[in-house]
Design an enzyme around this catalytic site. Structure first.
Site, PDB file in Angstrom:
ATOM      1  N   LYS A  13      64.639  29.265 121.409  1.00 43.17           N
ATOM      2  CA  LYS A  13      64.092  28.662 120.516  1.00 43.17           C
ATOM      3  C   LYS A  13      65.195  28.252 119.330  1.00 43.17           C
ATOM      4  O   LYS A  13      65.339  27.145 119.022  1.00 43.17           O
ATOM      5  CB  LYS A  13      63.052  29.679 119.427  1.00 43.17           C
ATOM      6  CG  LYS A  13      62.164  30.258 120.222  1.00 43.17           C
ATOM      7  CD  LYS A  13      61.382  31.189 119.336  1.00 43.17           C
ATOM      8  CE  LYS A  13      61.742  32.361 118.850  1.00 43.17           C
ATOM      9  NZ  LYS A  13      62.053  33.361 120.151  1.00 43.17           N
ATOM     10  N   ARG A  88      55.149  35.634 113.638  1.00 44.74           N
ATOM     11  CA  ARG A  88      55.381  36.396 114.664  1.00 44.74           C
ATOM     12  C   ARG A  88      54.231  37.527 114.956  1.00 44.74           C
ATOM     13  O   ARG A  88      54.459  38.227 115.848  1.00 44.74           O
ATOM     14  CB  ARG A  88      56.578  37.325 114.323  1.00 44.74           C
ATOM     15  CG  ARG A  88      57.757  37.259 115.366  1.00 44.74           C
ATOM     16  CD  ARG A  88      58.798  37.941 114.939  1.00 44.74           C
ATOM     17  NE  ARG A  88      59.909  38.213 115.662  1.00 44.74           N
ATOM     18  CZ  ARG A  88      61.056  37.387 115.957  1.00 44.74           C
ATOM     19  NH1 ARG A  88      60.991  36.346 115.374  1.00 44.74           N
ATOM     20  NH2 ARG A  88      61.789  37.787 116.884  1.00 44.74           N
ATOM     21  N   ARG A 127      74.365  36.768 125.118  1.00 46.06           N
ATOM     22  CA  ARG A 127      74.596  35.971 123.849  1.00 46.06           C
ATOM     23  C   ARG A 127      75.399  36.349 122.815  1.00 46.06           C
ATOM     24  O   ARG A 127      75.780  37.574 122.580  1.00 46.06           O
ATOM     25  CB  ARG A 127      73.110  36.031 123.259  1.00 46.06           C
ATOM     26  CG  ARG A 127      73.012  35.312 122.021  1.00 46.06           C
ATOM     27  CD  ARG A 127      71.674  34.790 121.456  1.00 46.06           C
ATOM     28  NE  ARG A 127      70.853  36.058 121.139  1.00 46.06           N
ATOM     29  CZ  ARG A 127      69.431  35.961 120.872  1.00 46.06           C
ATOM     30  NH1 ARG A 127      69.052  34.803 121.012  1.00 46.06           N
ATOM     31  NH2 ARG A 127      68.872  36.947 120.395  1.00 46.06           N
ATOM     32  N   ARG A 160      75.161  40.196 118.535  1.00 49.84           N
ATOM     33  CA  ARG A 160      73.992  40.851 117.265  1.00 49.84           C
ATOM     34  C   ARG A 160      73.825  42.055 117.770  1.00 49.84           C
ATOM     35  O   ARG A 160      73.688  42.605 118.952  1.00 49.84           O
ATOM     36  CB  ARG A 160      72.736  39.953 117.796  1.00 49.84           C
ATOM     37  CG  ARG A 160      72.877  38.742 116.517  1.00 49.84           C
ATOM     38  CD  ARG A 160      71.421  37.913 116.931  1.00 49.84           C
ATOM     39  NE  ARG A 160      70.333  38.437 117.025  1.00 49.84           N
ATOM     40  CZ  ARG A 160      69.300  38.072 117.246  1.00 49.84           C
ATOM     41  NH1 ARG A 160      69.238  36.575 117.465  1.00 49.84           N
ATOM     42  NH2 ARG A 160      68.026  38.608 117.264  1.00 49.84           N
ATOM     43  N   ARG A 171      62.057  44.996 121.270  1.00 47.87           N
ATOM     44  CA  ARG A 171      61.667  43.516 120.997  1.00 47.87           C
ATOM     45  C   ARG A 171      60.564  42.791 121.880  1.00 47.87           C
ATOM     46  O   ARG A 171      59.871  41.879 121.624  1.00 47.87           O
ATOM     47  CB  ARG A 171      62.951  42.603 120.783  1.00 47.87           C
ATOM     48  CG  ARG A 171      63.631  42.949 119.565  1.00 47.87           C
ATOM     49  CD  ARG A 171      64.917  42.667 119.638  1.00 47.87           C
ATOM     50  NE  ARG A 171      65.434  41.338 119.410  1.00 47.87           N
ATOM     51  CZ  ARG A 171      66.648  40.796 120.244  1.00 47.87           C
ATOM     52  NH1 ARG A 171      67.542  41.420 120.331  1.00 47.87           N
ATOM     53  NH2 ARG A 171      66.684  39.496 120.204  1.00 47.87           N
TER      54      ARG A 171
HETATM   55  P1  ADP Z   1      64.868  36.981 118.609  1.00 43.34           P
HETATM   56  O1  ADP Z   1      64.045  35.705 118.361  1.00 43.34           O
HETATM   57  O2  ADP Z   1      66.031  36.699 119.529  1.00 43.34           O
HETATM   58  O3  ADP Z   1      64.111  38.130 118.630  1.00 43.34           O
HETATM   59  P2  ADP Z   1      65.376  36.609 115.668  1.00 43.34           P
HETATM   60  O4  ADP Z   1      66.659  36.097 115.187  1.00 43.34           O
HETATM   61  O5  ADP Z   1      64.048  35.773 115.474  1.00 43.34           O
HETATM   62  O6  ADP Z   1      65.620  36.946 117.105  1.00 43.34           O
HETATM   63  O7  ADP Z   1      64.705  37.998 115.229  1.00 43.34           O
HETATM   64  C1  ADP Z   1      65.684  39.173 115.284  1.00 43.34           C
HETATM   65  C2  ADP Z   1      64.736  40.124 114.414  1.00 43.34           C
HETATM   66  O8  ADP Z   1      64.297  40.048 112.862  1.00 43.34           O
HETATM   67  C3  ADP Z   1      63.561  40.606 114.935  1.00 43.34           C
HETATM   68  O9  ADP Z   1      63.570  41.443 115.747  1.00 43.34           O
HETATM   69  C4  ADP Z   1      62.687  41.417 113.501  1.00 43.34           C
HETATM   70  O10 ADP Z   1      63.106  42.521 113.446  1.00 43.34           O
HETATM   71  C5  ADP Z   1      63.284  40.459 112.627  1.00 43.34           C
HETATM   72  N1  ADP Z   1      62.207  39.095 112.365  1.00 43.34           N
HETATM   73  C6  ADP Z   1      62.635  38.099 112.537  1.00 43.34           C
HETATM   74  N2  ADP Z   1      61.506  37.029 112.206  1.00 43.34           N
HETATM   75  C7  ADP Z   1      60.514  38.094 111.660  1.00 43.34           C
HETATM   76  C8  ADP Z   1      59.173  37.807 111.301  1.00 43.34           C
HETATM   77  N3  ADP Z   1      58.648  36.436 111.408  1.00 43.34           N
HETATM   78  N4  ADP Z   1      58.601  38.829 111.097  1.00 43.34           N
HETATM   79  C9  ADP Z   1      58.906  40.093 111.115  1.00 43.34           C
HETATM   80  N5  ADP Z   1      60.225  40.355 111.504  1.00 43.34           N
HETATM   81  C10 ADP Z   1      61.075  39.352 111.736  1.00 43.34           C
END
Ligand code: ADP
Ligand code: ZN
Length: 215
Positions: A13, A88, A127, A160, A171
């Site tokens: 994404k 999410r 990554r 990360r 996750r």
């Molecule tokens: P990825 O898509 O690789 O899991 P992100 O950068 O989108 O990575 O998200 C990393 C972390 O940030 C998630 O595992 C969560 O803890 C938090 N997070 C991101 N977006 C949301 C969201 N919309 N609601 C709740 N937690 C979020």
């Protein structure tokens, strides 16, 4: 253009969002990036979010929705946006619908990038992200020319904190339980576009663009 990019962690994404941002001149709005920025800035919100993110759980809807509301009000989002990593879960998707209605906006579509689970683990563990410009690399599939150095700006590459084995498993579990139901949610609104997220980045980008160009 007002779109959501849907898909498991590591489905690409962020990579696609960055390319779309350049082509369509619409900002990428990533709740993950916004949260990580709060963590590095050491704000109260960042301190709260860090432990939750490192464990692979979702940060509370209140926090994330507050950030999104603020971000959607900014000037550069008025003509369109690419949502990445938000919504999410179902409550976030419902709130987003309300918010869009308040703005008088409608969503063009939710684009789902489908990737097998074993590919996801390789992508996430490999990554690397530039600490300075955010450019992404992968030590297995798209390494930087010089180890740990960004090709684009010469910045140092970082890994990360949540991109490690245990957290990735969590996750993926959270994705299956809370995020995957949004596929059905957007499908029932006739807004879902499924794409193959495996293969060349450029091929996937072409597919994403032709989907968008048909809106
Ligand atoms: P990825 O898509 O690789 O899991 P992100 O950068 O989108 O990575 O998200 C990393 C972390 O940030 C998630 O595992 C969560 O803890 C938090 N997070 C991101 N977006 C949301 C969201 N919309 N609601 C709740 N937690 C979020
Ligand atoms: Zn860089």
């Amino acid at each position: 253009m007002r779109i959501i990019l849907l898909g498991a962690p590591g489905s690409g994404k962020g990579t696609q969002a960055k390319m779309l941002m350049e082509k369509y001149k619409a900002p990428q709005i990533s709740t993950g990036d916004l949260l990580r920025a709060a963590v590095s800035a050491g704000t109260e919100l960042g301190k709260k979010a860090k432990a939750i993110m490192d464990a692979g759980h979702l940060v509370s809807d209140d926090i994330v929705l507050g950030m999104i509301k603020e971000r959607l009000n900014e000037k550069d989002a008025q003509n369109g946006f690419i949502l990445d990593g938000f919504p999410r879960n179902k409550p976030q998707a419902d709130e987003l619908d309300k918010l869009l209605a308040e703005f008088g906006w409608s969503l063009d579509g939710a684009i789902l990038l489908e990737v097998d689970n074993d590919q996801i683990v390789e992508r996430i563990t490999g990554r690397r992200t530039c600490n300075d410009c955010g450019q992404m690399f992968n030590i297995f599939s798209s390494p930087s020319a010089k180890e740990n150095v960004c090709d684009k700006c010469g910045g140092l590459l970082g890994h990360r904190a949540d991109d490690n084995g245990d957290t990735i498993r969590k996750r993926l579990e959270v994705y299956a339980e809370q995020t995957a139901p949004l596929i059905e949610f957007y499908s029932s609104q006739d807004k879902l576009f499924k794409l193959n997220g495996m293969g060349e980045m450029a091929t996937i980008f072409n597919d994403v663009c032709s989907t968008i160009d048909k809106f």
